[in-house]
Design a protein around this motif. Structure first.
Motif, short mmCIF file in Angstrom:
data_model
loop_
_atom_site.label_atom_id
_atom_site.label_comp_id
_atom_site.label_asym_id
_atom_site.label_seq_id
_atom_site.Cartn_x
_atom_site.Cartn_y
_atom_site.Cartn_z
N LEU A 70 0.86 -1.03 0.12
CA LEU A 70 -0.06 0.05 0.16
C LEU A 70 0.80 1.32 0.08
N GLU A 71 0.76 2.17 -0.79
CA GLU A 71 1.13 3.30 -0.82
C GLU A 71 -0.01 4.60 -0.94
N ILE A 72 0.38 5.86 -0.66
CA ILE A 72 -0.72 7.04 -0.65
C ILE A 72 0.21 8.19 -1.27
N SER A 73 -0.73 8.91 -1.80
CA SER A 73 -0.27 10.34 -2.09
C SER A 73 -1.27 11.47 -1.77
N GLY A 74 -0.76 12.63 -2.06
CA GLY A 74 -1.72 13.47 -1.81
C GLY A 74 -1.27 15.02 -1.22
N GLY A 75 -1.42 16.13 -1.49
CA GLY A 75 -0.82 17.23 -0.86
C GLY A 75 -0.98 17.66 0.52
N GLN A 76 -2.10 16.86 1.14
CA GLN A 76 -2.45 16.96 2.57
C GLN A 76 -1.56 16.04 3.63
N ILE A 77 -0.92 14.91 2.58
CA ILE A 77 -0.47 13.75 3.38
C ILE A 77 0.92 14.32 4.03
N ALA A 78 1.32 13.80 5.10
CA ALA A 78 2.31 14.22 5.85
C ALA A 78 3.78 13.85 5.00
N ASP A 79 4.79 14.58 4.84
CA ASP A 79 6.04 13.94 4.01
C ASP A 79 6.56 12.91 4.65
N ASP A 80 6.52 12.65 5.99
CA ASP A 80 7.07 11.38 6.50
C ASP A 80 5.96 10.39 6.65
N TYR A 81 4.57 10.78 6.40
CA TYR A 81 3.21 9.91 6.63
C TYR A 81 3.13 9.79 7.98
N ILE A 82 3.56 10.35 8.88
CA ILE A 82 3.45 10.19 10.50
C ILE A 82 3.52 11.45 11.19
N THR A 83 4.20 12.56 10.96
CA THR A 83 4.06 13.76 11.67
C THR A 83 3.08 14.66 11.07
N ASN A 84 1.87 15.10 11.90
CA ASN A 84 0.90 15.89 11.35
C ASN A 84 1.30 17.39 10.96
N THR A 85 2.49 17.84 10.98
CA THR A 85 2.96 19.11 10.90
C THR A 85 3.58 19.33 9.38
N LEU A 86 4.00 18.03 8.72
CA LEU A 86 5.00 18.14 7.51
C LEU A 86 4.03 18.01 6.21
N CYS A 87 3.35 18.98 5.92
CA CYS A 87 2.84 19.02 4.77
C CYS A 87 2.10 20.32 4.06
N ASP A 88 1.57 20.58 3.18
CA ASP A 88 1.06 21.94 2.67
C ASP A 88 0.35 22.90 3.53
N ASN A 89 -0.62 22.43 4.14
CA ASN A 89 -1.39 23.16 5.34
C ASN A 89 -1.87 22.10 6.58
N PRO A 90 -0.84 22.18 7.42
CA PRO A 90 -1.18 21.44 8.73
C PRO A 90 -2.52 21.66 9.44
N PRO A 91 -3.03 20.74 10.10
CA PRO A 91 -2.64 19.44 10.39
C PRO A 91 -2.67 18.64 9.23
N CYS A 92 -1.89 17.82 8.99
CA CYS A 92 -1.68 16.84 7.93
C CYS A 92 -2.35 15.58 8.19
N ALA A 93 -2.63 14.85 7.03
CA ALA A 93 -3.16 13.54 7.18
C ALA A 93 -1.98 12.42 7.24
N THR A 94 -2.26 11.48 8.08
CA THR A 94 -1.31 10.55 8.08
C THR A 94 -1.71 9.10 7.67
N PHE A 95 -0.66 8.09 7.24
CA PHE A 95 -1.16 6.86 6.89
C PHE A 95 0.08 6.01 7.44
N THR A 96 -0.33 4.97 8.12
CA THR A 96 0.65 4.05 8.67
C THR A 96 -0.04 2.69 8.68
N ASN A 97 0.54 1.48 9.22
CA ASN A 97 0.00 0.27 9.36
C ASN A 97 -0.25 0.47 10.87
N ALA A 98 -0.86 -0.72 11.40
CA ALA A 98 -1.37 -0.70 12.88
C ALA A 98 -0.22 -0.59 14.04
#
Length: 444
Positions: free
Chosen positions: A363-391
C-alpha cells in the motif's frame, strides 16, 4: 456557516507490471513565502523529464526554459540538474519467475525521471491577459507511437514541447498583482506517471495534483505539441503545431478502451485490449476566486503490453481493495472542518507466485495533505496533515503477505477551507490516491 471538506479517495489496485527516448515531462514552480528566507518573494522552477532507459539517456547539464508572452521571447530561466531516478516499479523476479524492469539490469521498458531546478529568481512585471508561457522542447518522439501521426517512423522528426502558463490575478480590491513578489504556487503532481500498463485489465490512475493556496483545480485533456522550430517563437494555438492523432484517437480520447477523465479528481479509467505506445497530455488549471492563475501540463507516453500470466495460465489479478465509506459513494465523503477523519484500507490478493508462495501486497498513498513522512502531522502543505501508517505506526510502503492494511487519520481544521485569496470559499475538495499492488513481475 458550516465549512465543508470534500474528501475524495482515488483507490486504485493494479498488477505490478514494469516500458525510445523522451516519454514526457512537466514544468511547475513554487513561490517562496517564508519571511525568514532571504529569497522570499522569488520563484523556483522545476522540470521533470521522463526517459525510456532503452533509449537515449537524459543529461546532467543545465537545461533552459524559455519564457514567452504574446508570441515574443521575453527571457529564459536556467535549471540545474538535481537528480536522475529509476522510477520503474519494484517487483519480485525470484518468486514471480519473470524478469522485472529497472534501468540497470533490464532496460527495455524501464523509466528514469530527471529533475531540474532553477535558483530562486524574481519575475518582473505582470503577466498579460493571455499569460506568460514557460517551455522546454526537444526532438524526437518514438516512431512507434500508436496514436499519433509520425511521418517517418524510422527516423521521426516530430518532437516534444513541455509547457506551463502563469496568468494575471486581480485581487478583491481590484488590483492586478505584480509577479514580484510572488504570491502563487503552481499546482504540483503528487503521483508519478504510470507508463507501463497491462492490457486486459481495468486500469485506474490519477496524477493527483494539489495546490498550496488551496486554489480550485480542474483537469482536462490537451494536445501533444511538436518541438519549436529554430528561429520561431512559442505562440499558443499557433506555434508549435499540435501532433495530429490518427484513427479513432484524439487528444480527448488518446487511449484505447473507452478512456474517461474526471475533471475534479483527475481519475483516469479504461480497459484496453490493444497493445502499443500511446501519447497523452493532461492539463491542470488552478483557479483563485474563479480566476485562472496557472495551467500545468503533463505529457506522458503510456506503453500498453501483454503481461505474463500465472503458472496456471490464469491472469494475475490486481489486489481487491475494501471501500472505506458506505454506498452510494464508497470512495467519496464530506466532513465538517474540525472533524477527525479515520478509516482503514484493506487490500487482499489470493494469487500465488510461480513457486507457489503467496504474493506480497503493498500500500502507498499520495496527496498534498499527506505528511511528508506519513507520520508527523505538521509536515505538509497546510497542517494539520493526514497520516497513513500500518497498525504498528510504520510508514509506507506498507507490505503484507496476501493481505495488507493501512490506517488513514486526519484531524481537519478550519484552515483547510481557507485561502490566501480571501474570496469567501467555505468548502474545499481534497484528493488522496491510495494504491495497492502486488510485485508479480513485470510490474506497474
Amino acid at each position: 456557516m458550516k465549512k465543508i471538506i470534500l474528501l475524495a479517495l482515488v483507490l486504485f489496485a493494479f498488477v505490478n507490471t514494469h516500458a525510445t527516448h523522451i516519454m514526457g515531462g512537466e514544468i511547475t514552480w513554487v513561490c517562496i513565502k517564508d519571511p525568514t528566507s532571504p529569497d522570499v518573494g522569488k520563484y523556483i522552477f522545476k522540470m521533470k523529464v521522463y526517459y525510456d532507459c532503452d533509449g537515449v539517456s537524459g543529461s546532467a547539464i543545465p537545461q533552459i526554459i524559455d519564457v514567452w508572452a504574446g508570441g515574443l521571447s521575453i527571457g529564459s530561466i536556467t535549471l540545474d540538474w538535481i537528480s536522475s531516478t529509476d522510477i520503474s516499479p519494484i517487483g519480485n523476479a525470484v518468486n514471480s519467475g519473470n524478469a522485472c524492469l529497472d534501468c540497470n539490469t533490464n532496460p527495455v521498458g524501464a523509466v528514469e525521471e530527471y529533475i531540474y531546478e532553477s535558483l530562486p529568481i524574481a519575475l518582473s512585471g505582470t503577466p498579460p491577459a493571455n499569460g506568460w508561457h514557460f517551455t522546454w522542447d526537444s526532438c524526437c518522439r518514438n516512431g512507434a507511437t500508436s496514436n499519433l501521426l509520425i511521418v517517418n517512423t524510422a527516423s521521426p522528426s516530430e518532437g516534444f514541447t513541455l509547457r506551463a502558463s502563469m496568468f494575471p490575478y486581480t485581487d478583491i480590491n481590484g488590483n492586478i498583482l505584480p509577479a514580484d513578489p510572488c504570491y502563487d504556487n503552481s499546482p504540483k503532481f503528487n503521483e508519478s506517471p504510470k507508463t507501463i500498463i497491462c492490457i486486459g485489465y481495468p486500469f485506474s490512475y490519477t496524477p493527483n495534483a494539489s495546490d498550496v493556496e488551496l486554489d480550485s483545480l480542474s483537469y482536462a485533456w490537451d494536445e501533444p505539441l511538436d518541438d519549436i522550430a529554430f528561429g520561431t517563437t512559442y505562440n499558443p494555438g499557433v506555434n508549435p503545431l499540435a501532433i495530429p492523432f490518427i484513427g479513432v484517437y484524439s487528444f480527448t480520447n488518446p487511449l484505447p478502451g473507452g478512456v474517461t477523465l474526471d475533471a475534479q479528481t483527475g481519475e483516469i479509467n479504461y480497459t484496453s485490449n490493444t497493445a502499443g505506445n500511446f501519447a497523452s497530455v493532461i492539463r491542470v488549471d488552478a483557479f483563485k476566486c474563479g480566476q485562472k492563475v496557472a495551467s500545468i501540463y503533463r505529457e506522458i507516453q503510456s506503453v500498453l503490453i501483454a503481461c505474463p500470466v500465472l503458472p496456471s495460465g490464469a491472469i494475475n489479478l490486481p489486489p481487491v481493495v475494501t471501500p472505506p465509506f458506505p454506498m452510494p459513494t464508497p470512495f467519496y465523503t464530506s466532513v465538517s472542518a474540525g472533524d477527525l477523519v479515520t478509516f482503514n484500507i484493506l487490500a487482499t490478493d489470493i494469487d500465488l507466485y510461480a513457486n507457489g508462495l503467496m504474493q506480497d501486497i503493498t500500500l502507498e498513498i499520495s496527496g498534498g495533505q499527506i505528511a511528508d513522512d506519513y507520520i508527523t502531522n505538521t509536515l505538509c502543505d497546510n497542517p494539520p496533515c493526514a497520516t497513513f501508517t500500518n497498525a504498528s505506526g510504520l510508514a509506507p510502503p506498507i507490505t503484507g503477505i496476501q493481505l495488507v492494511e493501512g490506517v488513514f487519520e486526519w484531524q481537519t481544521a478550519c484552515s483547510h477551507v481557507a485561502t490566501d485569496a480571501g474570496c469567501g470559499i467555505t468548502s474545499n475538495t481534497y484528493t488522496f490516491a491510495i494504491k495497492a499492488y502486488d510485485d508479480f513481475c513485470p510490474a506497474n
